[in-house]
Design a protein around this motif. Structure first.
Motif, PDB file in Angstrom:
ATOM      1  N   ARG A  39       0.737  -1.124   0.016  1.00  0.00           N
ATOM      2  CA  ARG A  39      -0.092   0.010  -0.042  1.00  0.00           C
ATOM      3  C   ARG A  39       1.027   1.244  -0.123  1.00  0.00           C
ATOM      4  O   ARG A  39       0.977   2.016   1.172  1.00  0.00           O
ATOM      5  N   THR A  40       1.569   1.562  -1.188  1.00  0.00           N
ATOM      6  CA  THR A  40       2.477   2.590  -1.124  1.00  0.00           C
ATOM      7  C   THR A  40       1.669   3.938  -1.042  1.00  0.00           C
ATOM      8  O   THR A  40       0.835   4.251  -2.015  1.00  0.00           O
ATOM      9  N   PRO A  41       2.228   4.887   0.028  1.00  0.00           N
ATOM     10  CA  PRO A  41       1.579   6.041  -0.061  1.00  0.00           C
ATOM     11  C   PRO A  41       1.952   6.988  -1.274  1.00  0.00           C
ATOM     12  O   PRO A  41       3.120   7.180  -1.500  1.00  0.00           O
ATOM     13  N   LEU A  42       1.110   7.775  -1.907  1.00  0.00           N
ATOM     14  CA  LEU A  42       1.177   8.873  -2.863  1.00  0.00           C
ATOM     15  C   LEU A  42       0.196   9.847  -2.377  1.00  0.00           C
ATOM     16  O   LEU A  42      -0.827   9.444  -2.095  1.00  0.00           O
ATOM     17  N   ILE A  43       0.652  11.037  -2.326  1.00  0.00           N
ATOM     18  CA  ILE A  43      -0.227  12.265  -1.735  1.00  0.00           C
ATOM     19  C   ILE A  43       0.149  13.345  -2.684  1.00  0.00           C
ATOM     20  O   ILE A  43       1.345  13.600  -3.277  1.00  0.00           O
ATOM     21  N   LEU A  44      -0.768  14.441  -2.817  1.00  0.00           N
ATOM     22  CA  LEU A  44      -0.652  15.603  -3.358  1.00  0.00           C
ATOM     23  C   LEU A  44      -0.346  16.624  -2.469  1.00  0.00           C
ATOM     24  O   LEU A  44      -0.840  16.493  -1.212  1.00  0.00           O
ATOM     25  N   SER A  45       0.457  17.418  -2.865  1.00  0.00           N
ATOM     26  CA  SER A  45       0.761  18.725  -1.692  1.00  0.00           C
ATOM     27  C   SER A  45      -0.484  19.668  -1.444  1.00  0.00           C
ATOM     28  O   SER A  45      -1.462  19.989  -2.466  1.00  0.00           O
ATOM     29  N   SER A  46      -0.883  19.835  -0.145  1.00  0.00           N
ATOM     30  CA  SER A  46      -1.886  20.763   0.026  1.00  0.00           C
ATOM     31  C   SER A  46      -1.614  22.143  -0.248  1.00  0.00           C
ATOM     32  O   SER A  46      -2.535  23.090  -0.390  1.00  0.00           O
ATOM     33  N   HIS A  47      -0.268  22.523  -0.640  1.00  0.00           N
ATOM     34  CA  HIS A  47       0.047  23.823  -0.797  1.00  0.00           C
ATOM     35  C   HIS A  47       0.208  24.257  -2.280  1.00  0.00           C
ATOM     36  O   HIS A  47       0.081  25.233  -2.845  1.00  0.00           O
ATOM     37  N   ASN A  48       0.258  23.005  -3.380  1.00  0.00           N
ATOM     38  CA  ASN A  48       0.295  22.995  -4.572  1.00  0.00           C
ATOM     39  C   ASN A  48      -0.094  21.482  -5.232  1.00  0.00           C
ATOM     40  O   ASN A  48       1.057  20.811  -5.185  1.00  0.00           O
ATOM     41  N   PRO A  49      -1.432  21.446  -5.720  1.00  0.00           N
ATOM     42  CA  PRO A  49      -1.322  20.099  -6.112  1.00  0.00           C
ATOM     43  C   PRO A  49      -0.407  19.459  -7.406  1.00  0.00           C
ATOM     44  O   PRO A  49      -0.847  18.602  -7.692  1.00  0.00           O
ATOM     45  N   ASP A  50      -0.043  20.398  -7.845  1.00  0.00           N
ATOM     46  CA  ASP A  50       1.027  19.984  -8.942  1.00  0.00           C
ATOM     47  C   ASP A  50       2.334  19.151  -8.327  1.00  0.00           C
ATOM     48  O   ASP A  50       3.083  18.461  -8.781  1.00  0.00           O
TER      49      ASP A  50
END
Length: 934
Positions: A592-603
């Motif tokens: 279950r490899t974690p992948l997240i988008l930054s809350s400061h910049n979704p790019d």
């Protein structure tokens, strides 16, 4: 053949199940459940609404099916982690019948053939999967699942099979497979002759060998066959075979056993064995083996003998590589899926620079030995005995490739038609049927929308063409021996690993599921009533992150770090998984490899291997921003020492916390990484890290010992970037924790998802309340919608629940407030209120739910409703106990009539359009809110 009699005196003494030994130092799951029940009885949120939004379209992993043979419209379906469902109308509707018991992971169940009301259930899945939850023992119902009695066996953890005597529902045998990750002695065959009040253990092999299957001769119930299976799973390894595995027979009702292996493989490579007896010819017994011996395959004509292979580079010199033809080297790189940046010109340049040796190319995809030898196993084999197990013969005339692949431990079942001993079904990834006793086969699940990975098959004893099939995609039924199937997918039993949301109105919920990919559905979904959910991706669905600016851009993928950026508007899939450079250590990705988008910049995207990688351009390019953050422990055939959790502070860019599966927690504030495990339990799997949205220095961590068969509670917080930690266990029972997070609105409000339910704390972890309207199922992932303030709960077995937590946010930190009423929301007036469109329909009746909280208990609360002119138009009575309550208002008010006497009840009429005030009175205290009938 040498026969070994297994009848140890120490295990033939009758013993009460509750007297079974317990793993030293471990909490008993059944005892923990009793603590949870007590906690639920005093919960402030008892009865608080949680709505299930499905999905149902994907089904879920079924492990067993039990049918009332006198009325086949009534049957039970057992799920790996979702409990038991019962239908009385041949699958049109189902109702859960096991939700309030100690564990909802099921290993086996058996319906007594003689009365069809007595049912025995063994908890703890027997498939030995990564998400096979330990059980709380064996249960019995004598009224078709309405009520249950616990029969003990909590320490066995996983039940392989249960068999009930065909003529006596009080005579029952239980096959225990035992603990999944550790060795224990609570394995073997147990027998009871008094309906489960007492038991005797009659077959025991060793502390790592349990009994996975058990069958009874229907014409001679004194004869039973059992299959033993030696296996041990570790976080870094799975051993699915051993010399303890084998077949045993009893001719005295299970009191003593003889090992019967003449003609059957024996030794270190014997894996899981499934058994079945022919009802029409009970001397015929089938055994379906997962043979882990190395396959000896004939070498094919080498059409590609001039092509380069990975092994060629193992002993190659740099000069030899530099002399290779560029076209030939480029073909090798493409055929073996090296990163696109590598071509012959670059490889040769880096070899000249001395960046690495040619052997690094051989080792790029993993262990050099694996690349060198590339061994495979025999896998699925069917054996048959025509003399009640005295001798065995392999039946399949060709190798059953593609049935088990490398995970035969996940399957291991065989079924024989009740009226034809040569009509046999075997199943693994596909479902195969043989009409010649297992010599040749045909696949029967490839026509129509039938899921793979088959786990259970029931054949109607009165009509062998009638089949019920259970697999990872749910329930299927056939009336023509599997030529055609209908999918009965109306139960919310999804096994979610992750959940996420977007910012649409209403918002959508996304989730990754075990073996059912990634799905998206509306947060307003109602199972079996609204539109089915949409599938985004396949495989074992893991993290999914929609771009908050554009719902068509979604990052998602499947197990072991295989992630893609999906443009739904163009049906475009771009793989974004980072890859290491040649010469660097192979990247290790968690299941279950974690992948997240930054809350400061979704790019900006983060992903974890053994290092943290960051992309500033939506996954097109990656940079490692950390060293190896794991303990880099030795591993075998399962990736380990990987990053299991990542959280970036929403208050400060670059403040990142990382947890690993081998027990490390690190923090960086944008520069160096610091290990912050002082004060945390050692070497536990970090299941979640959560950076506070309220205080920059505050962080929350949950850990668990699930992969050591340890069921203790580990939840902690730090208010100084992890320099010191404080336990938040409070009054939580001992339970494995999967997720811990802080509410985005009220810092005193916390949520915990465990293997046995979902909890909320209103005082920052000092005490906890159980959300009892969510079943006793594993809550794997939690999040609060940032706009709608609803808690989204992804369960591993009962799909997704949503809880309105705005009332929680209002009282957290103030649980002793005398009374608090919550806004019920507005309603639209209708002239059709109370009317029937047709005489045979119910009247259209409005209703408003008025929610309130009592912090200081009184006998009762009074709810008063006032119109815009301040006149009291309705008075209702509600509960005064401490906690959250709801009163239903039928939107009727008192009709003013001066002719009526004071003692007469006033007539009621529907409220007119306008604004109304709602006042809740608790003794001398009150609180007020408003609503509008538009």
């Amino acid at each position: 053949m040498k026969k070994i009699l297994i009848a140890l005196a120490a295990f033939t003494l009758s013993v009460l199940c509750y007297g079974q030994t317990e793993t030293a130092g471990q909490p008993d799951i059944a005892t923990s459940f009793a603590e949870r029940k007590k906690l639920a009885g005093n919960s402030l949120v008892a009865g608080y609404k949680a709505r299930n939004i499905g999905p149902v379209v994907q089904g879920g992993r079924i492990v067993d099916i039990a049918v009332n043979t006198s009325n086949t419209k009534e049957y039970y379906v057992a799920y790996a982690s979702g409990g038991i469902f019962k239908t009385r109308n041949n699958g049109i509707t189902f109702e859960p019948v096991f939700d309030d018991q100690g564990a909802m992971g099921i290993g086996a169940m058996a319906l007594a053939p003689s009365d069809n009301k007595t049912i025995y259930v063994g908890t703890g899945e027997n498939n030995s999967s990564r998400s096979s939850y330990a059980g709380s023992g064996v249960y019995k119902s004598v009224d078709g699942g309405q009520t249950w009695r616990h029969l003990g066996f909590a320490s066995t953890q996983h039940i392989g099979k249960i068999v009930v005597h065909p003529n006596d529902p009080d005579q029952v045998w239980v096959a225990s497979i035992g603990a999944l990750y550790t060795h224990n002695v609570d394995r073997g065959v147990y027998k009871s002759t008094d309906g489960g009040q007492t038991w005797k253990k009659t077959l025991f092999i060793n502390d790592s060998t349990g009994i996975i299957d058990l069958v009874i001769n229907p014409q001679n119930p004194n004869q039973l066959f059992a299959s033993a299976w030696e296996r041990t799973r570790k976080a870094w390894s799975f051993k699915g075979s051993g010399p303890g595995s084998g077949i045993y027979r009893s001719n005295d009702g299970g009191d003593s056993w003889t090992r019967i292996m003449d003609g059957f493989p024996d030794g270190e490579m014997v894996g899981r064995i499934g058994l079945n007896i022919s009802a029409s010819s009970p001397n015929i017994v089938y055994a379906f083996l997962d043979n882990q011996a190395e396959a000896k395959k004939e070498k094919k004509a080498d059409e590609d003998k001039d092509k380069l292979k990975l092994t060629d580079f193992r002993d190659m010199t740099p000069q030899h590589l530099l002399n290779l033809d560029d076209e030939k080297l480029n073909g090798f790189l493409k055929d073996n899926s090296f990163p696109e940046k590598y071509n012959a010109q670059r490889i040769k340049k880096e070899i000249r620079q001395g960046k690495y040796q040619p052997i690094a190319i051989s080792e790029y995809f993993g262990d050099a030995n694996a690349a060198l030898f590339n061994t495979s196993v025999v896998g699925a084999e069917l054996y048959r005995s025509d003399d009640s197990g005295e001798t065995w013969k392999r039946m399949n005339s060709y190798d059953l490739e593609g049935v088990y692949f490398t995970y035969g431990y996940y399957f291991g079942e065989v079924r024989v038609a009740p009226d034809n001993p040569d009509l046999v079904y075997v199943f693994g990834v596909p479902l195969l049927k043989s009409t010649d006793g297992g010599v040749t086969y045909a696949r029967i699940d490839s026509i129509g929308d039938v899921h793979v990975d088959h786990q259970a098959l029931w054949i109607n004893p009165n009509d062998s063409k009638h089949l019920l099939l259970g697999n990872d995609g749910g329930l299927y039924e056939s009336y023509d021996e599997g030529a055609n199937w209908r999918h009965i997918n109306n139960m919310p039993v999804g096994q979610f690993y992750t959940v996420n949301v977007d910012m649409e109105k209403p918002y959508n919920v996304y989730g990754g599921l075990q073996d059912n990919g990634t799905l998206i559905g509306s947060s307003k979904s109602v199972p079996n009533r609204t539109k089915h959910w949409e599938q985004l991706f396949g495989g074992d669905g893991m993290f999914v992150s929609p771009d908050p600016r554009n719902k068509d851009i979604v990052y998602t993928g499947f197990q072991f770090g295989n992630y893609y950026r999906v443009d739904r508007s163009k049906n475009d899939f771009t793989k974004v998984t980072p890859q290491h450079d040649i010469g660097e250590p192979v990247l290790r990705f968690n299941w279950r490899t974690p992948l997240i988008l930054s809350s400061h910049n979704p790019d900006i995207v983060y992903i974890g291997a053994q290092r943290v990688y960051r992309s500033l351009n939506r996954g097109d390019d990656w940079q490692a921003i950390s060293p190896d953050l794991t303990k880099d422990k030795p591993q075998n055939n399962v990736p380990f020492s990987t990053i299991s959790a990542i959280s970036e502070s929403p208050l400060r860019f670059g403040l990142i916390y990382v947890g690993t599966d081998d027990g490390n927690v690190h923090v960086t504030r944008g520069d160096e990484w610091a290990l912050i495990t002082e004060g945390l339990p050692r070497d536990k799997w970090v299941s979640s890290v959560f950076a506070s949205p309220h205080e920059e220095a505050e962080v929350y961590v949950s850990l668990n010992g699930y992969r050591e068969d340890e069921f203790k509670t580990y939840v902690f917080m730090s208010d100084n970037y992890g320099k010191t930690w404080r336990s938040l266990k409070g009054n939580l029972p001992e339970v494995v924790v999967n997720d811990l997070l802080q509410d985005p609105v009220n810092p005193d409000l916390l949520y915990v998802g465990t293997d046995h339910g979902t909890y909320v704390s209103f005082n920052k972890g000092t005490t906890w309340e159980i959300l009892d309207q969510i079943p006793n199922v594993a809550s794997y992932d939690l999040m609060v919608h940032p706009r709608d303030n609803e808690l989204v709960v992804g369960t591993h077995g009962r799909s997704i629940y949503i809880v309105d937590v705005k009332p929680f946010q209002a009282i957290a930190g103030h649980v002793d407030v005398a009374v608090k009423v919550f806004e019920p929301g507005n309603i639209r007036h209708s002239e059709r209120w109370g009317e029937k469109r047709y005489p045979y329909l119910k009247a259209f009746e409005p209703e408003i739910a008025i929610g309130y909280y009592i912090g200081q208990a009184t006998p009762a609360a009074v709810i008063e409703i006032y119109n815009a002119g301040g006149e009291l138009v309705r008075r209702l009575e509600g509960k005064g106990a401490k906690g959250f309550h709801t009163v239903k208002w039928d939107v009727k008010v008192q009709q003013a009539d001066k002719k009526k006497k004071k003692k007469e009840e006033p007539e009621m009429q529907y409220a007119a359009k306008g604004k109304y005030s709602i006042k809740v009175i608790n003794a001398a205290s009150s609180d007020q809110t408003s609503l509008e009938i538009k």
